[in-house]
Design an enzyme around this catalytic site. Structure first.
Site, mmCIF file in Angstrom:
data_model
loop_
_atom_site.group_PDB
_atom_site.id
_atom_site.type_symbol
_atom_site.label_atom_id
_atom_site.label_comp_id
_atom_site.label_asym_id
_atom_site.label_seq_id
_atom_site.Cartn_x
_atom_site.Cartn_y
_atom_site.Cartn_z
ATOM 1 N N ARG A 105 35.040 -28.440 -89.423
ATOM 2 C CA ARG A 105 33.619 -28.517 -89.059
ATOM 3 C C ARG A 105 32.763 -29.079 -90.199
ATOM 4 N NH1 ARG A 105 32.936 -26.063 -84.279
ATOM 5 N NH2 ARG A 105 34.281 -24.325 -83.764
ATOM 6 N N GLY B 145 21.817 -34.907 -71.379
ATOM 7 C CA GLY B 145 20.666 -35.384 -72.142
ATOM 8 C C GLY B 145 19.342 -35.295 -71.410
ATOM 9 N N SER B 146 19.214 -34.339 -70.470
ATOM 10 C CA SER B 146 17.916 -34.235 -69.786
ATOM 11 C C SER B 146 16.828 -33.764 -70.757
ATOM 12 C CB SER B 146 18.006 -33.311 -68.572
ATOM 13 O OG SER B 146 18.168 -31.969 -68.952
ATOM 14 N N GLU C 12 12.750 -25.762 -69.936
ATOM 15 C CA GLU C 12 13.269 -26.393 -71.165
ATOM 16 C C GLU C 12 12.521 -27.695 -71.436
ATOM 17 O OE1 GLU C 12 17.498 -26.958 -71.147
ATOM 18 O OE2 GLU C 12 17.920 -24.829 -70.974
ATOM 19 N N HIS D 243 18.066 -23.101 -76.121
ATOM 20 C CA HIS D 243 19.098 -22.228 -75.540
ATOM 21 C C HIS D 243 18.616 -21.715 -74.183
ATOM 22 C CE1 HIS D 243 22.540 -19.595 -75.527
ATOM 23 N NE2 HIS D 243 21.758 -18.631 -75.086
ATOM 24 N N ASP E 149 22.871 -18.904 -82.341
ATOM 25 C CA ASP E 149 21.626 -18.684 -81.593
ATOM 26 C C ASP E 149 20.811 -17.516 -82.151
ATOM 27 O OD1 ASP E 149 22.382 -20.780 -79.839
ATOM 28 O OD2 ASP E 149 23.590 -19.403 -78.666
ATOM 29 N N GLN F 42 15.885 -25.176 -66.573
ATOM 30 C CA GLN F 42 15.749 -26.517 -67.170
ATOM 31 C C GLN F 42 14.336 -27.077 -67.023
ATOM 32 O OE1 GLN F 42 18.694 -29.639 -66.968
ATOM 33 N NE2 GLN F 42 19.293 -28.682 -68.894
ATOM 34 N N MET G 276 27.160 -29.216 -78.096
ATOM 35 C CA MET G 276 28.094 -28.105 -77.932
ATOM 36 C C MET G 276 29.049 -27.979 -79.119
ATOM 37 S SD MET G 276 26.825 -26.705 -75.536
ATOM 38 C CE MET G 276 26.274 -26.537 -73.864
HETATM 39 C C1 GAR Z 1 20.566 -27.147 -71.726
HETATM 40 O O1 GAR Z 1 20.390 -26.286 -70.613
HETATM 41 C C2 GAR Z 1 20.582 -26.353 -73.012
HETATM 42 O O2 GAR Z 1 19.747 -25.240 -72.956
HETATM 43 C C3 GAR Z 1 22.038 -25.969 -73.081
HETATM 44 O O3 GAR Z 1 22.730 -27.101 -72.663
HETATM 45 C C4 GAR Z 1 21.957 -27.782 -71.684
HETATM 46 C C5 GAR Z 1 21.931 -29.245 -72.020
HETATM 47 O O4 GAR Z 1 21.308 -29.962 -71.002
HETATM 48 N N1 GAR Z 1 22.403 -25.594 -74.412
HETATM 49 C C6 GAR Z 1 23.228 -24.588 -74.670
HETATM 50 O O5 GAR Z 1 23.769 -23.919 -73.809
HETATM 51 C C7 GAR Z 1 23.459 -24.329 -76.146
HETATM 52 N N2 GAR Z 1 24.107 -23.083 -76.331
HETATM 53 P P1 GAR Z 1 20.876 -31.484 -71.196
HETATM 54 O O6 GAR Z 1 22.095 -32.201 -71.761
HETATM 55 O O7 GAR Z 1 20.567 -31.956 -69.815
HETATM 56 O O8 GAR Z 1 19.709 -31.531 -72.119
#
Ligand code: GAR
Length: 218
Positions: A68, A15-16, A177, A112, A148, A174, A93
């Site tokens: 799903r 959850g960052s 991100e 992503h 994606d 990140q 995920m």
């Molecule tokens: C992030 O790096 C995001 O880009 C990736 O999961 C991580 C979650 O980090 N998402 C994927 O790979 C989706 N295909 P977080 O939980 O620290 O936000």
């Protein structure tokens, strides 16, 4: 008083990115409200982060649903209960189905860890390293039924350095991100995003520098 955009964040892990969104709301850079955080994983640290800020944190176990679509119907019910207007997938995920996508047209975002359309799906950073690209990055996009494949809202590029591991590259990505996801949500909240075909039109048009990222430097 609630004319703030209600965001529902779906997260499976650390959850960052959720934290980055919370931080921008807290410091006033992002005008929106996180109405709820939902995880398919009871142990997700994202849920703990939400609780620390008094944000409703829900665990919805996908294993309790036969398919799903059934799981997404339950997600949808929860999102509607919290009057969510924008769904932000933040390390969620799970593949989501038209049950959710059709209920939120151009109102579900995903982050992503690659420059889409390169390296979709799982382990994007490893895919980039295995391919040997010199530049990678991250992408925020609207979600469509593909994996994606939806319209791109914002991207940020980082160099891939000699000796990078999945961990070091992921950490570099990140940082970006955490910059671009709140930015994309802010643009949405201000009504600045319009989707035409595959293209996201941003208004007013952003003023760009012509700086290019070249790796190795030229
Ligand atoms: C992030 O790096 C995001 O880009 C990736 O999961 C991580 C979650 O980090 N998402 C994927 O790979 C989706 N295909 P977080 O939980 O620290 O936000």
């Amino acid at each position: 008083m609630n004319n703030l955009l209600n965001i529902g964040v779906l997260a499976s892990g650390n959850g960052s990115n959720l934290q980055a969104i919370i931080d921008r709301i807290e410091n006033g850079e992002l005008t929106a409200k996180i109405a709820c955080v939902i995880s398919n994983n009871a142990g997700a640290f994202a849920l703990e982060r939400a609780r620390r800020y008094g944000i409703p944190a829900l665990h919805l176990d996908h294993r309790l649903f036969p398919g799903r679509a059934g799981y997404d119907a339950a997600l949808l019910e929860a999102l509607r209960e919290y009057e969510v207007e924008l769904v932000a997938l933040a390390g969620f995920m799970r593949i989501i189905t038209p049950v959710l996508i059709d209920a939120y047209p151009h109102a579900i975002m995903n982050i992503h860890p690659a420059l889409l359309p390169a390296f979709p799906g799982l382990h994007a950073q490893k895919q980039a390293l295995d391919y040997g690209v010199k530049i990678s990055g991250c992408t925020v996009h609207f979600v469509d039924p593909g994996t994606d494949t939806g319209p791109v809202i914002i991207q940020s590029a980082v160099p891939v350095l000699e000796g990078d591991t999945e961990e070091t590259l992921s950490a570099r990505i990140q940082v970006e991100e955490h910059r671009v996801y709140p930015k994309a949500i802010g643009l949405f909240a201000k009504g600045c995003l319009k989707v035409e075909g595959r293209t996201v039109i941003i208004s007013p048009p952003p003023v760009l520098t012509t700086a290019a990222l070249i790796n190795p430097p030229a």
